[in-house]
Design a protein around this motif. Structure first.
Motif, short mmCIF file in Angstrom:
data_model
loop_
_atom_site.label_atom_id
_atom_site.label_comp_id
_atom_site.label_asym_id
_atom_site.label_seq_id
_atom_site.Cartn_x
_atom_site.Cartn_y
_atom_site.Cartn_z
N ASP A 266 1.44 7.18 -6.34
CA ASP A 266 0.27 8.00 -6.63
C ASP A 266 0.34 9.41 -6.05
O ASP A 266 -0.46 10.26 -6.40
CB ASP A 266 -1.00 7.32 -6.08
N VAL B 134 -8.11 10.76 -2.58
CA VAL B 134 -7.92 9.65 -1.64
C VAL B 134 -9.26 8.97 -1.35
O VAL B 134 -10.26 9.63 -1.09
CB VAL B 134 -7.29 10.15 -0.32
N ARG C 71 0.83 -1.21 0.00
CA ARG C 71 0.00 0.00 0.00
C ARG C 71 0.85 1.25 0.00
O ARG C 71 0.58 2.22 -0.71
CB ARG C 71 -0.90 0.00 1.24
N ARG C 72 1.91 1.24 0.81
CA ARG C 72 2.77 2.42 0.90
C ARG C 72 3.50 2.65 -0.42
O ARG C 72 3.71 3.80 -0.82
CB ARG C 72 3.76 2.26 2.04
N ASP D 279 -5.43 0.22 7.83
CA ASP D 279 -4.47 1.20 8.35
C ASP D 279 -4.72 1.53 9.81
O ASP D 279 -3.80 1.55 10.62
CB ASP D 279 -4.56 2.50 7.52
N SER E 269 -2.86 10.39 -3.67
CA SER E 269 -4.01 9.53 -3.94
C SER E 269 -3.85 8.25 -3.14
O SER E 269 -3.02 8.18 -2.25
CB SER E 269 -4.12 9.25 -5.45
N GLY E 270 -4.59 7.24 -3.48
CA GLY E 270 -4.51 6.00 -2.71
C GLY E 270 -5.75 5.85 -1.86
O GLY E 270 -6.82 6.37 -2.17
N GLY F 64 2.29 1.96 -3.29
CA GLY F 64 1.29 2.57 -4.15
C GLY F 64 1.10 4.04 -3.84
O GLY F 64 0.94 4.87 -4.74
N ASP F 65 1.14 4.40 -2.56
CA ASP F 65 1.00 5.81 -2.17
C ASP F 65 2.16 6.64 -2.70
O ASP F 65 1.99 7.79 -3.11
CB ASP F 65 0.92 5.94 -0.65
N SER G 179 1.21 5.19 6.22
CA SER G 179 1.46 6.02 5.05
C SER G 179 1.18 7.48 5.40
O SER G 179 0.42 7.77 6.33
CB SER G 179 0.54 5.59 3.90
#
Length: 313
Positions: A87, A120, A80-81, A143, A90-91, A83-84, A279
């Motif tokens: 992006d 987001v 996930r991080r 999260d 976003s995310g 991806g953040d 994140s």
């Protein structure tokens, strides 16, 4: 042994049922069983104990489930991080909490956060208790969890945000409604509407009652504080409730909240696997909620201080 094997095994341990996991994952029960059997062959031990109403992990199964849960959660968080980072702003922020938490604690913060981070995605997963939130946080791709702060929980950090004072909810025509506060001795003869004892906030209230020597009767149990307020208003009993930020009970309405100064405040806040591993987007949301709750608590104290004993003015 594959990551999919471990994900399925953890899901089976949590659900206690092969068929339930098969339905959830849209697979056959045989396919789910194959994942478990493959793990058992590689581990060389039995991981599940079959029972008439489902399955439970053996001792070896619990060891593997605990390790796999932490590893999967850490890997999902890392992905996930990443991806953040790609992006930017976003995310997604994934939160687990009770059914009414967003309305009571997060409504203003959600609006402000959406304006600041329009790209987001905010995803909320509802659980029925803080204990379930802890479990979902440990085993799921989440999260944050908004919980009643409890004792130490393995693999979880808890960060208190605000402490909620307790009050006695009574109908406006009740003799107690005009009191400036209610002392603990007066609760012993009152029939109370209570949360189930397996809830964290209900357990903390029971512990406070026991420490103060309060023996109250109760023949009505509810799943949330909002329902407790409604039943108190309908005259089914009195409710000892934390004064939540989202409540709007007018001073001249059918219900009164009378302070209970002898009871220790109820701490609520964020639970995370590791605060430092959040994140930037998830941390921004957590801080926005904390800031909103703190400001509302300060404003409530100021208003109450300027209007005598009426907590709703």
């Amino acid at each position: 042994m594959t990551l999919d094997d471990l994900r399925v095994f953890v899901a089976v341990c949590r659900a206690g049922s092969l068929s339930a996991v098969a339905r959830e994952l849209d697979r056959t029960q045989s396919a789910v069983s194959q994942h478990v059997r493959r793990l058992e062959r590689e581990a060389g031990v039995s991981l599940l104990e079959r029972r008439p109403r489902g399955v439970v992990p053996t001792h070896a199964g619990r060891v593997l489930c605990d390790a796999a849960s932490e590893s999967i959660a850490g890997l999902d968080l890392a992905l996930r991080r990443l991806g953040d980072l790609v992006d930017g702003e976003s995310g997604a922020v994934q939160v687990t909490t009770g059914g009414t938490t967003v309305r009571h604690f997060m409504s203003e913060a959600v609006v402000a956060f959406r304006r600041r981070y329009p790209k987001v995605s905010l995803e909320f997963r509802t659980e029925t208790s803080s204990r379930n939130c802890f479990e979902a946080l440990t085993t799921g791709n989440l999260d944050l969890a908004w919980v009643t702060i409890d004792g130490p929980v393995r693999g979880i950090e808890q960060h208190p945000v605000v402490s909620l004072p307790w009050a006695l909810a009574v109908p406006a025509d009740d003799p107690l409604a005009d009191l400036s506060c209610v002392r603990t001795a007066e609760l012993s003869d009152i029939r109370l509407i209570r949360l189930p004892g397996n809830s964290t906030s209900g357990a903390r209230l029971d512990a406070a009652f026991a420490e103060l020597g309060i023996r109250s009767s109760s023949d009505t149990s509810v799943a949330d504080w909002d329902t407790a307020l409604l039943l108190a208003e309908l005259g089914l009993g009195h409710a000892v409730v934390p004064v939540l930020p989202g409540w709007d009970v007018p001073g001249d309405g059918p219900l009164r909240l009378v302070p209970l100064p002898d009871l220790p405040p109820l701490p609520v806040g964020w639970a995370v696997r590791r605060w430092g591993a959040l994140s930037p987007i998830a941390r921004a949301f957590a801080e926005a909620v904390a800031r909103s709750c703190t400001e509302r608590a300060v404003n409530r104290s100021t208003v109450q201080g300027g209007h005598g004993h009426d907590p709703h003015s």
